[in-house]
Motif scaffolding. Structure first.
Motif, PDB file in Angstrom:
ATOM      1  N   LYS A  35       0.842  -1.200   0.000  1.00 25.69           N
ATOM      2  CA  LYS A  35       0.000   0.000   0.000  1.00 25.69           C
ATOM      3  C   LYS A  35       0.879   1.253   0.000  1.00 25.69           C
ATOM      4  O   LYS A  35       0.605   2.224  -0.729  1.00 25.69           O
ATOM      5  N   ARG A  36       1.941   1.235   0.800  1.00 20.41           N
ATOM      6  CA  ARG A  36       2.864   2.362   0.822  1.00 20.41           C
ATOM      7  C   ARG A  36       3.544   2.520  -0.542  1.00 20.41           C
ATOM      8  O   ARG A  36       3.715   3.644  -1.048  1.00 20.41           O
ATOM      9  N   ALA A  37       3.923   1.396  -1.141  1.00 19.04           N
ATOM     10  CA  ALA A  37       4.574   1.439  -2.454  1.00 19.04           C
ATOM     11  C   ALA A  37       3.638   2.006  -3.516  1.00 19.04           C
ATOM     12  O   ALA A  37       4.058   2.789  -4.379  1.00 19.04           O
ATOM     13  N   PHE A  38       2.368   1.645  -3.438  1.00 21.83           N
ATOM     14  CA  PHE A  38       1.383   2.172  -4.389  1.00 21.83           C
ATOM     15  C   PHE A  38       1.172   3.671  -4.163  1.00 21.83           C
ATOM     16  O   PHE A  38       1.140   4.454  -5.120  1.00 21.83           O
ATOM     17  N   ASP A  39       1.035   4.070  -2.908  1.00 16.88           N
ATOM     18  CA  ASP A  39       0.825   5.489  -2.592  1.00 16.88           C
ATOM     19  C   ASP A  39       2.011   6.340  -3.038  1.00 16.88           C
ATOM     20  O   ASP A  39       1.829   7.493  -3.449  1.00 16.88           O
ATOM     21  N   ASP A  40       3.231   5.759  -2.973  1.00 18.32           N
ATOM     22  CA  ASP A  40       4.428   6.507  -3.363  1.00 18.32           C
ATOM     23  C   ASP A  40       4.712   6.422  -4.853  1.00 18.32           C
ATOM     24  O   ASP A  40       5.704   6.990  -5.328  1.00 18.32           O
ATOM     25  N   GLY A  41       3.866   5.715  -5.595  1.00 17.54           N
ATOM     26  CA  GLY A  41       4.009   5.658  -7.043  1.00 17.54           C
ATOM     27  C   GLY A  41       5.018   4.661  -7.559  1.00 17.54           C
ATOM     28  O   GLY A  41       5.440   4.744  -8.713  1.00 17.54           O
ATOM     29  N   PHE A  42       5.414   3.670  -6.736  1.00 19.46           N
ATOM     30  CA  PHE A  42       6.392   2.683  -7.170  1.00 19.46           C
ATOM     31  C   PHE A  42       5.755   1.526  -7.934  1.00 19.46           C
ATOM     32  O   PHE A  42       6.430   0.853  -8.709  1.00 19.46           O
ATOM     33  N   ILE A  43       4.486   1.261  -7.670  1.00 15.27           N
ATOM     34  CA  ILE A  43       3.776   0.197  -8.376  1.00 15.27           C
ATOM     35  C   ILE A  43       2.417   0.741  -8.811  1.00 15.27           C
ATOM     36  O   ILE A  43       1.863   1.650  -8.186  1.00 15.27           O
ATOM     37  N   SER A  44       1.905   0.184  -9.903  1.00 16.74           N
ATOM     38  CA  SER A  44       0.612   0.608 -10.422  1.00 16.74           C
ATOM     39  C   SER A  44      -0.512  -0.139  -9.713  1.00 16.74           C
ATOM     40  O   SER A  44      -0.276  -1.062  -8.919  1.00 16.74           O
ATOM     41  N   GLN A  45      -1.746   0.234 -10.045  1.00 17.27           N
ATOM     42  CA  GLN A  45      -2.902  -0.453  -9.463  1.00 17.27           C
ATOM     43  C   GLN A  45      -2.921  -1.917  -9.891  1.00 17.27           C
ATOM     44  O   GLN A  45      -3.171  -2.819  -9.077  1.00 17.27           O
ATOM     45  N   ASP A  46      -2.659  -2.185 -11.175  1.00 13.80           N
ATOM     46  CA  ASP A  46      -2.617  -3.567 -11.647  1.00 13.80           C
ATOM     47  C   ASP A  46      -1.532  -4.363 -10.932  1.00 13.80           C
ATOM     48  O   ASP A  46      -1.744  -5.529 -10.562  1.00 13.80           O
ATOM     49  N   GLU A  47      -0.375  -3.735 -10.718  1.00 14.10           N
ATOM     50  CA  GLU A  47       0.713  -4.433 -10.034  1.00 14.10           C
ATOM     51  C   GLU A  47       0.357  -4.682  -8.570  1.00 14.10           C
ATOM     52  O   GLU A  47       0.668  -5.755  -8.035  1.00 14.10           O
ATOM     53  N   PHE A  48      -0.281  -3.722  -7.924  1.00 16.04           N
ATOM     54  CA  PHE A  48      -0.720  -3.940  -6.535  1.00 16.04           C
ATOM     55  C   PHE A  48      -1.669  -5.126  -6.460  1.00 16.04           C
ATOM     56  O   PHE A  48      -1.526  -6.003  -5.594  1.00 16.04           O
ATOM     57  N   ASN A  49      -2.632  -5.168  -7.379  1.00 14.87           N
ATOM     58  CA  ASN A  49      -3.597  -6.273  -7.383  1.00 14.87           C
ATOM     59  C   ASN A  49      -2.918  -7.605  -7.673  1.00 14.87           C
ATOM     60  O   ASN A  49      -3.344  -8.650  -7.164  1.00 14.87           O
ATOM     61  N   PHE A  50      -1.870  -7.571  -8.504  1.00 12.81           N
ATOM     62  CA  PHE A  50      -1.122  -8.797  -8.797  1.00 12.81           C
ATOM     63  C   PHE A  50      -0.296  -9.246  -7.597  1.00 12.81           C
ATOM     64  O   PHE A  50      -0.238 -10.437  -7.273  1.00 12.81           O
ATOM     65  N   LEU A  51       0.336  -8.304  -6.915  1.00 12.12           N
ATOM     66  CA  LEU A  51       1.283  -8.630  -5.858  1.00 12.12           C
ATOM     67  C   LEU A  51       0.619  -9.055  -4.557  1.00 12.12           C
ATOM     68  O   LEU A  51       1.188  -9.847  -3.793  1.00 12.12           O
ATOM     69  N   PHE A  52      -0.577  -8.540  -4.293  1.00 10.56           N
ATOM     70  CA  PHE A  52      -1.213  -8.826  -3.011  1.00 10.56           C
ATOM     71  C   PHE A  52      -2.163 -10.008  -3.128  1.00 10.56           C
ATOM     72  O   PHE A  52      -3.106  -9.987  -3.919  1.00 10.56           O
ATOM     73  N   GLN A  53      -1.897 -11.036  -2.359  1.00 12.22           N
ATOM     74  CA  GLN A  53      -2.765 -12.214  -2.288  1.00 12.22           C
ATOM     75  C   GLN A  53      -3.686 -12.057  -1.083  1.00 12.22           C
ATOM     76  O   GLN A  53      -3.264 -12.244   0.057  1.00 12.22           O
ATOM     77  N   LYS A  54      -4.942 -11.732  -1.347  1.00 12.87           N
ATOM     78  CA  LYS A  54      -5.868 -11.506  -0.240  1.00 12.87           C
ATOM     79  C   LYS A  54      -6.128 -12.789   0.538  1.00 12.87           C
ATOM     80  O   LYS A  54      -6.246 -12.778   1.766  1.00 12.87           O
ATOM     81  N   TYR A  55      -6.214 -13.896  -0.178  1.00 12.42           N
ATOM     82  CA  TYR A  55      -6.460 -15.190   0.467  1.00 12.42           C
ATOM     83  C   TYR A  55      -5.354 -16.164   0.044  1.00 12.42           C
ATOM     84  O   TYR A  55      -5.567 -17.039  -0.795  1.00 12.42           O
TER      85      TYR A  55
END
Length: 407
Positions: free
Chosen positions: A135-155
Protein backbone atom coordinates in the motif's frame (compact mmCIF):
# COMPACT_ATOMS: atom_id res chain seq x y z
CA UNK A 1 16.93 -13.88 18.35
CA UNK A 2 13.34 -12.84 17.77
CA UNK A 3 12.64 -14.70 14.52
CA UNK A 4 9.09 -13.34 14.31
CA UNK A 5 10.10 -9.68 14.59
CA UNK A 6 8.59 -7.17 12.24
CA UNK A 7 10.23 -6.43 8.91
CA UNK A 8 10.30 -2.71 8.28
CA UNK A 9 7.23 -1.97 6.17
CA UNK A 10 7.77 1.76 5.78
CA UNK A 11 11.16 2.44 4.15
CA UNK A 12 11.99 6.02 3.37
CA UNK A 13 11.34 6.17 -0.37
CA UNK A 14 11.81 9.66 -1.74
CA UNK A 15 11.95 9.28 -5.52
CA UNK A 16 8.64 10.27 -7.13
CA UNK A 17 6.94 8.62 -10.11
CA UNK A 18 9.03 5.46 -10.21
CA UNK A 19 6.59 3.08 -11.85
CA UNK A 20 7.75 0.73 -14.61
CA UNK A 21 5.32 -0.99 -16.95
CA UNK A 22 5.94 -4.62 -15.97
CA UNK A 23 2.65 -5.84 -17.52
CA UNK A 24 2.02 -7.79 -14.32
CA UNK A 25 -1.64 -8.01 -13.40
CA UNK A 26 -4.00 -10.50 -11.75
CA UNK A 27 -5.46 -13.36 -13.74
CA UNK A 28 -8.62 -12.45 -15.59
CA UNK A 29 -11.91 -13.37 -13.94
CA UNK A 30 -13.92 -12.71 -17.12
CA UNK A 31 -16.81 -15.09 -17.69
CA UNK A 32 -18.37 -15.11 -21.19
CA UNK A 33 -22.01 -13.98 -21.20
CA UNK A 34 -24.74 -16.57 -21.65
CA UNK A 35 -25.49 -17.15 -25.31
CA UNK A 36 -28.85 -16.70 -26.89
CA UNK A 37 -30.77 -19.98 -26.28
CA UNK A 38 -31.28 -20.51 -30.01
CA UNK A 39 -27.51 -20.16 -30.65
CA UNK A 40 -26.73 -22.54 -27.77
CA UNK A 41 -29.13 -25.14 -29.17
CA UNK A 42 -27.57 -24.85 -32.63
CA UNK A 43 -24.06 -25.33 -31.20
CA UNK A 44 -25.17 -28.35 -29.19
CA UNK A 45 -26.69 -30.01 -32.30
CA UNK A 46 -23.50 -29.39 -34.32
CA UNK A 47 -21.36 -30.89 -31.54
CA UNK A 48 -23.67 -33.93 -31.42
CA UNK A 49 -23.32 -34.54 -35.16
CA UNK A 50 -19.54 -34.14 -35.06
CA UNK A 51 -19.30 -36.61 -32.16
CA UNK A 52 -21.40 -39.14 -34.07
CA UNK A 53 -19.13 -38.84 -37.10
CA UNK A 54 -15.93 -39.26 -35.12
CA UNK A 55 -17.29 -42.19 -33.06
CA UNK A 56 -18.05 -44.17 -36.22
CA UNK A 57 -14.50 -43.81 -37.55
CA UNK A 58 -12.72 -44.09 -34.24
CA UNK A 59 -10.27 -46.99 -33.93
CA UNK A 60 -10.09 -49.01 -30.76
CA UNK A 61 -7.32 -47.69 -28.52
CA UNK A 62 -5.17 -50.37 -26.93
CA UNK A 63 -3.71 -49.76 -23.50
CA UNK A 64 0.09 -49.85 -23.18
CA UNK A 65 -0.15 -51.49 -19.74
CA UNK A 66 -1.65 -54.83 -18.82
CA UNK A 67 -4.69 -55.13 -16.52
CA UNK A 68 -2.42 -56.34 -13.71
CA UNK A 69 -0.09 -53.38 -14.17
CA UNK A 70 -3.01 -50.97 -14.21
CA UNK A 71 -4.37 -52.49 -11.00
CA UNK A 72 -0.93 -52.23 -9.42
CA UNK A 73 -0.85 -48.51 -10.23
CA UNK A 74 -4.30 -48.08 -8.69
CA UNK A 75 -3.19 -49.95 -5.57
CA UNK A 76 -0.08 -47.77 -5.23
CA UNK A 77 -2.04 -44.55 -5.65
CA UNK A 78 -4.47 -45.65 -2.91
CA UNK A 79 -1.76 -46.75 -0.47
CA UNK A 80 -1.67 -44.19 2.33
CA UNK A 81 1.56 -45.63 3.79
CA UNK A 82 3.79 -44.62 0.90
CA UNK A 83 4.95 -41.40 -0.77
CA UNK A 84 5.53 -41.26 -4.53
CA UNK A 85 7.92 -38.55 -5.67
CA UNK A 86 10.13 -37.86 -8.65
CA UNK A 87 13.82 -38.16 -7.86
CA UNK A 88 15.82 -34.97 -7.34
CA UNK A 89 17.87 -35.81 -10.45
CA UNK A 90 17.78 -38.40 -13.20
CA UNK A 91 14.07 -38.62 -13.98
CA UNK A 92 13.35 -41.67 -11.80
CA UNK A 93 10.14 -42.21 -9.84
CA UNK A 94 10.75 -43.02 -6.19
CA UNK A 95 8.34 -44.97 -4.01
CA UNK A 96 9.20 -44.43 -0.38
CA UNK A 97 7.53 -45.29 2.88
CA UNK A 98 5.75 -42.32 4.42
CA UNK A 99 7.59 -42.90 7.70
CA UNK A 100 11.00 -42.67 5.98
CA UNK A 101 9.98 -39.48 4.16
CA UNK A 102 8.68 -37.97 7.40
CA UNK A 103 11.86 -38.91 9.28
CA UNK A 104 14.04 -37.16 6.67
CA UNK A 105 11.92 -33.97 6.75
CA UNK A 106 11.96 -33.81 10.56
CA UNK A 107 15.71 -34.42 10.56
CA UNK A 108 16.22 -31.34 8.41
CA UNK A 109 13.74 -29.23 10.36
CA UNK A 110 15.55 -30.03 13.61
CA UNK A 111 18.55 -28.00 12.41
CA UNK A 112 18.08 -24.72 14.28
CA UNK A 113 20.62 -22.94 12.07
CA UNK A 114 18.18 -23.10 9.18
CA UNK A 115 14.69 -23.47 10.68
CA UNK A 116 12.66 -22.57 13.73
CA UNK A 117 9.15 -23.75 14.65
CA UNK A 118 6.37 -21.18 14.93
CA UNK A 119 3.76 -21.25 17.65
CA UNK A 120 0.86 -20.62 15.28
CA UNK A 121 -0.08 -19.94 11.67
CA UNK A 122 1.67 -16.64 10.80
CA UNK A 123 -0.28 -16.06 7.58
CA UNK A 124 -2.70 -13.38 8.89
CA UNK A 125 0.08 -11.29 10.48
CA UNK A 126 2.47 -11.68 7.55
CA UNK A 127 -0.36 -10.81 5.17
CA UNK A 128 -0.96 -7.53 7.02
CA UNK A 129 2.75 -6.68 6.75
CA UNK A 130 2.77 -7.35 3.01
CA UNK A 131 -0.40 -5.31 2.53
CA UNK A 132 1.08 -2.33 4.44
CA UNK A 133 4.29 -2.49 2.42
CA UNK A 134 2.51 -2.71 -0.94
CA UNK A 135 0.00 0.00 0.00
CA UNK A 136 2.86 2.36 0.82
CA UNK A 137 4.57 1.44 -2.45
CA UNK A 138 1.38 2.17 -4.39
CA UNK A 139 0.83 5.49 -2.59
CA UNK A 140 4.43 6.51 -3.36
CA UNK A 141 4.01 5.66 -7.04
CA UNK A 142 6.39 2.68 -7.17
CA UNK A 143 3.78 0.20 -8.38
CA UNK A 144 0.61 0.61 -10.42
CA UNK A 145 -2.90 -0.45 -9.46
CA UNK A 146 -2.62 -3.57 -11.65
CA UNK A 147 0.71 -4.43 -10.03
CA UNK A 148 -0.72 -3.94 -6.53
CA UNK A 149 -3.60 -6.27 -7.38
CA UNK A 150 -1.12 -8.80 -8.80
CA UNK A 151 1.28 -8.63 -5.86
CA UNK A 152 -1.21 -8.83 -3.01
CA UNK A 153 -2.76 -12.21 -2.29
CA UNK A 154 -5.87 -11.51 -0.24
CA UNK A 155 -6.46 -15.19 0.47
CA UNK A 156 -3.03 -16.83 0.18
CA UNK A 157 -2.48 -20.57 0.17
CA UNK A 158 -0.24 -21.86 2.96
CA UNK A 159 3.10 -23.09 1.55
CA UNK A 160 3.80 -26.78 2.17
CA UNK A 161 7.20 -28.47 2.54
CA UNK A 162 8.21 -31.78 0.97
CA UNK A 163 11.48 -33.32 -0.17
CA UNK A 164 12.74 -34.85 -3.40
CA UNK A 165 14.82 -38.00 -2.73
CA UNK A 166 18.48 -37.63 -3.70
CA UNK A 167 18.95 -41.17 -4.95
CA UNK A 168 21.99 -40.00 -6.93
CA UNK A 169 23.63 -39.50 -3.52
CA UNK A 170 22.43 -42.68 -1.82
CA UNK A 171 19.83 -45.43 -2.25
CA UNK A 172 20.29 -46.68 1.29
CA UNK A 173 17.92 -45.42 3.97
CA UNK A 174 17.86 -42.78 5.26
CA UNK A 175 17.84 -41.29 1.77
CA UNK A 176 18.72 -37.56 1.82
CA UNK A 177 16.10 -35.23 0.38
CA UNK A 178 16.15 -31.82 -1.28
CA UNK A 179 13.70 -29.52 0.54
CA UNK A 180 11.07 -28.00 -1.75
CA UNK A 181 8.36 -25.57 -0.66
CA UNK A 182 5.21 -25.75 -2.76
CA UNK A 183 4.28 -22.08 -2.80
CA UNK A 184 1.78 -21.73 -5.63
CA UNK A 185 -0.64 -18.89 -4.79
CA UNK A 186 1.25 -18.31 -1.54
CA UNK A 187 1.74 -14.95 0.13
CA UNK A 188 5.09 -14.12 -1.49
CA UNK A 189 4.82 -15.98 -4.82
CA UNK A 190 3.79 -12.92 -6.90
CA UNK A 191 6.34 -10.73 -5.09
CA UNK A 192 9.05 -13.22 -6.02
CA UNK A 193 8.02 -13.05 -9.69
CA UNK A 194 8.14 -9.25 -9.55
CA UNK A 195 11.63 -9.26 -8.05
CA UNK A 196 12.90 -11.77 -10.59
CA UNK A 197 11.65 -9.56 -13.40
CA UNK A 198 13.83 -6.70 -12.17
CA UNK A 199 17.05 -8.60 -11.34
CA UNK A 200 17.49 -11.01 -14.25
CA UNK A 201 19.29 -8.42 -16.41
CA UNK A 202 21.89 -7.94 -13.68
CA UNK A 203 22.51 -11.69 -13.68
CA UNK A 204 23.11 -11.75 -17.45
CA UNK A 205 25.92 -9.20 -17.01
CA UNK A 206 27.90 -11.28 -14.49
CA UNK A 207 31.29 -12.20 -16.02
CA UNK A 208 30.97 -15.86 -14.98
CA UNK A 209 27.33 -16.29 -16.06
CA UNK A 210 26.44 -19.41 -18.06
CA UNK A 211 22.92 -19.38 -19.45
CA UNK A 212 22.71 -22.99 -20.65
CA UNK A 213 24.65 -25.75 -22.39
CA UNK A 214 24.80 -23.88 -25.70
CA UNK A 215 26.22 -20.82 -23.98
CA UNK A 216 28.83 -22.97 -22.23
CA UNK A 217 29.87 -24.58 -25.54
CA UNK A 218 30.27 -21.14 -27.09
CA UNK A 219 32.46 -20.03 -24.21
CA UNK A 220 34.62 -23.16 -24.52
CA UNK A 221 34.99 -22.60 -28.26
CA UNK A 222 36.18 -19.05 -27.63
CA UNK A 223 39.15 -20.26 -25.60
CA UNK A 224 42.50 -20.43 -27.34
CA UNK A 225 44.75 -23.49 -27.27
CA UNK A 226 45.43 -24.69 -23.74
CA UNK A 227 48.74 -25.84 -22.32
CA UNK A 228 49.38 -29.52 -21.72
CA UNK A 229 49.93 -29.03 -17.99
CA UNK A 230 46.65 -27.35 -17.11
CA UNK A 231 43.88 -28.91 -15.05
CA UNK A 232 40.26 -28.87 -16.14
CA UNK A 233 38.19 -28.48 -12.98
CA UNK A 234 34.67 -28.27 -11.66
CA UNK A 235 33.32 -27.06 -8.36
CA UNK A 236 29.91 -27.44 -6.81
CA UNK A 237 28.60 -25.06 -4.16
CA UNK A 238 27.22 -27.24 -1.38
CA UNK A 239 23.46 -26.64 -0.88
CA UNK A 240 23.72 -23.08 -2.18
CA UNK A 241 20.02 -22.16 -1.89
CA UNK A 242 19.80 -22.97 1.82
CA UNK A 243 23.20 -21.43 2.63
CA UNK A 244 22.85 -17.92 1.20
CA UNK A 245 23.13 -15.64 4.28
CA UNK A 246 20.31 -13.09 4.33
CA UNK A 247 22.47 -10.09 5.19
CA UNK A 248 25.15 -10.80 2.58
CA UNK A 249 22.50 -11.80 0.05
CA UNK A 250 20.67 -8.47 0.40
CA UNK A 251 23.97 -6.58 0.26
CA UNK A 252 24.85 -8.35 -2.99
CA UNK A 253 21.42 -7.52 -4.42
CA UNK A 254 21.84 -3.83 -3.56
CA UNK A 255 25.36 -3.85 -4.99
CA UNK A 256 24.18 -4.98 -8.44
CA UNK A 257 20.88 -3.07 -8.49
CA UNK A 258 22.81 0.16 -7.92
CA UNK A 259 24.65 -0.52 -11.18
CA UNK A 260 21.49 -0.45 -13.31
CA UNK A 261 21.29 2.11 -16.09
CA UNK A 262 17.86 3.10 -14.81
CA UNK A 263 17.31 3.07 -11.05
CA UNK A 264 13.58 2.54 -11.47
CA UNK A 265 12.08 1.15 -9.30
CA UNK A 266 14.43 2.42 -6.56
CA UNK A 267 17.04 -0.01 -5.27
CA UNK A 268 15.94 0.38 -1.64
CA UNK A 269 12.38 -0.52 -2.58
CA UNK A 270 13.44 -3.73 -4.38
CA UNK A 271 15.79 -4.70 -1.55
CA UNK A 272 13.05 -4.22 1.07
CA UNK A 273 10.66 -6.25 -1.06
CA UNK A 274 13.24 -9.03 -1.30
CA UNK A 275 13.66 -8.88 2.45
CA UNK A 276 9.99 -9.76 2.77
CA UNK A 277 10.57 -12.87 0.65
CA UNK A 278 13.60 -13.98 2.64
CA UNK A 279 12.44 -13.20 6.17
CA UNK A 280 8.81 -14.25 5.71
CA UNK A 281 9.72 -17.57 4.14
CA UNK A 282 7.45 -19.81 6.20
CA UNK A 283 5.80 -23.12 5.39
CA UNK A 284 3.72 -25.92 6.83
CA UNK A 285 4.66 -29.52 7.42
CA UNK A 286 1.91 -31.77 8.71
CA UNK A 287 0.17 -29.60 11.35
CA UNK A 288 3.11 -27.37 12.27
CA UNK A 289 4.49 -24.13 10.82
CA UNK A 290 8.18 -23.28 10.44
CA UNK A 291 10.24 -20.24 9.47
CA UNK A 292 13.42 -20.57 7.38
CA UNK A 293 16.21 -18.55 8.99
CA UNK A 294 18.87 -18.77 6.30
CA UNK A 295 18.95 -19.19 2.54
CA UNK A 296 16.56 -18.39 -0.28
CA UNK A 297 13.18 -20.11 -0.61
CA UNK A 298 13.36 -23.45 -2.40
CA UNK A 299 10.96 -23.35 -5.34
CA UNK A 300 10.57 -19.56 -5.45
CA UNK A 301 10.75 -17.79 -8.83
CA UNK A 302 13.47 -15.35 -7.76
CA UNK A 303 15.70 -17.82 -5.88
CA UNK A 304 17.97 -18.85 -8.80
CA UNK A 305 18.75 -15.26 -9.75
CA UNK A 306 19.11 -14.09 -6.14
CA UNK A 307 21.61 -16.92 -5.64
CA UNK A 308 23.33 -15.94 -8.89
CA UNK A 309 23.79 -12.35 -7.70
CA UNK A 310 25.05 -13.50 -4.31
CA UNK A 311 27.64 -15.71 -6.01
CA UNK A 312 28.46 -12.87 -8.41
CA UNK A 313 29.37 -10.66 -5.44
CA UNK A 314 31.31 -13.53 -3.87
CA UNK A 315 33.30 -13.91 -7.11
CA UNK A 316 33.89 -10.17 -7.34
CA UNK A 317 35.29 -10.15 -3.80
CA UNK A 318 37.27 -13.41 -3.73
CA UNK A 319 37.83 -14.70 -7.30
CA UNK A 320 38.42 -11.67 -9.51
CA UNK A 321 39.91 -9.57 -6.69
CA UNK A 322 41.96 -10.26 -3.55
CA UNK A 323 42.77 -13.70 -4.96
CA UNK A 324 46.43 -14.76 -4.83
CA UNK A 325 45.62 -17.60 -7.26
CA UNK A 326 44.05 -15.39 -9.95
CA UNK A 327 47.08 -15.71 -12.31
CA UNK A 328 46.46 -19.47 -12.42
CA UNK A 329 42.82 -19.17 -13.56
CA UNK A 330 42.58 -19.44 -17.35
CA UNK A 331 38.76 -19.18 -17.22
CA UNK A 332 35.93 -19.27 -14.68
CA UNK A 333 32.36 -20.10 -15.77
CA UNK A 334 29.39 -20.68 -13.48
CA UNK A 335 25.86 -22.05 -13.89
CA UNK A 336 24.17 -21.10 -10.58
CA UNK A 337 26.04 -23.45 -8.20
CA UNK A 338 28.11 -25.42 -10.76
CA UNK A 339 31.51 -23.98 -11.71
CA UNK A 340 33.91 -24.86 -14.51
CA UNK A 341 37.44 -23.48 -14.59
CA UNK A 342 40.87 -24.20 -16.02
CA UNK A 343 43.81 -24.01 -13.64
CA UNK A 344 47.36 -23.32 -14.85
CA UNK A 345 49.48 -24.53 -11.96
CA UNK A 346 50.54 -27.59 -10.00
CA UNK A 347 48.19 -29.96 -8.21
CA UNK A 348 49.51 -28.64 -4.89
CA UNK A 349 48.67 -25.07 -5.92
CA UNK A 350 45.22 -26.21 -7.00
CA UNK A 351 44.65 -27.80 -3.59
CA UNK A 352 45.82 -24.57 -1.94
CA UNK A 353 43.30 -22.64 -4.05
CA UNK A 354 40.60 -25.05 -2.90
CA UNK A 355 41.52 -24.33 0.73
CA UNK A 356 41.52 -20.59 0.01
CA UNK A 357 38.09 -20.46 -1.64
CA UNK A 358 36.51 -22.66 1.04
CA UNK A 359 37.70 -20.34 3.81
CA UNK A 360 36.17 -17.10 2.50
CA UNK A 361 32.67 -17.42 3.99
CA UNK A 362 31.50 -19.82 6.73
CA UNK A 363 28.29 -20.97 5.03
CA UNK A 364 29.65 -21.30 1.47
CA UNK A 365 31.61 -24.49 0.77
CA UNK A 366 32.85 -25.94 -2.52
CA UNK A 367 33.52 -29.51 -3.59
CA UNK A 368 36.35 -29.81 -6.15
CA UNK A 369 36.95 -32.28 -8.96
CA UNK A 370 39.83 -31.99 -11.40
CA UNK A 371 41.71 -33.85 -14.11
CA UNK A 372 44.42 -33.27 -16.69
CA UNK A 373 42.52 -35.33 -19.26
CA UNK A 374 38.85 -34.34 -19.15
CA UNK A 375 35.84 -33.68 -16.98
CA UNK A 376 32.06 -33.37 -17.20
CA UNK A 377 30.13 -30.14 -16.67
CA UNK A 378 26.35 -29.88 -16.99
CA UNK A 379 25.65 -32.35 -19.83
CA UNK A 380 28.99 -31.83 -21.59
CA UNK A 381 32.19 -33.88 -21.56
CA UNK A 382 35.23 -31.61 -21.87
CA UNK A 383 38.34 -33.46 -23.06
CA UNK A 384 41.73 -31.76 -23.13
CA UNK A 385 44.03 -32.54 -26.04
CA UNK A 386 45.75 -29.80 -28.01
CA UNK A 387 42.35 -28.15 -27.97
CA UNK A 388 39.32 -28.49 -25.72
CA UNK A 389 36.99 -31.05 -27.32
CA UNK A 390 33.41 -31.56 -26.20
CA UNK A 391 30.84 -34.32 -26.42
CA UNK A 392 27.49 -35.14 -24.85
CA UNK A 393 27.67 -36.34 -21.26
CA UNK A 394 24.94 -38.63 -19.99
CA UNK A 395 24.78 -39.18 -16.27
CA UNK A 396 24.41 -42.71 -15.03
CA UNK A 397 20.78 -43.31 -14.22
CA UNK A 398 18.92 -45.81 -12.17
CA UNK A 399 16.00 -47.71 -13.60
CA UNK A 400 12.86 -45.55 -14.10
CA UNK A 401 11.39 -46.64 -10.77
CA UNK A 402 13.06 -47.40 -7.45
CA UNK A 403 11.22 -49.50 -4.85
CA UNK A 404 12.51 -49.18 -1.32
CA UNK A 405 12.97 -52.34 0.72
CA UNK A 406 11.33 -50.89 3.83
CA UNK A 407 7.88 -50.62 2.21
Amino acid sequence: MNTESQVSTAPDFTQPDCTVNTRLKPKSTFVPPVLNPAVATFCRLIEQEVNELTSKNQKKIHSNVSPKERQALVNLSNDSDIVIRKADKGGAVVIQSKSAHREEVLRQLSDTVYYTPLSCDPTPRFNEEVFSFLKRAFDDGFISQDEFNFLFQKYPVRPVLHTLPKIHKSIVEPVPGRPIVAGTQSLTEPISKYIDLHIKKSVFHLPSFVKDTTDFLNKIDSLKDVNDGVFVCTMDVTSLYTNVPHTEGLEALKHFLDRRESLTPPTDFLVKMTELILKRNYFKFEDSFYLQLQGVPMGSASSPNLSNLFMGKFEEDFVYNNNPFLPFLVCWFRYIDDIFFIFLGTSAQLEDFNVYINSRMPSIKFSLEFSQDGISFLDVNVVKNEHLNTSVYRKKRLTPTAFWTDI
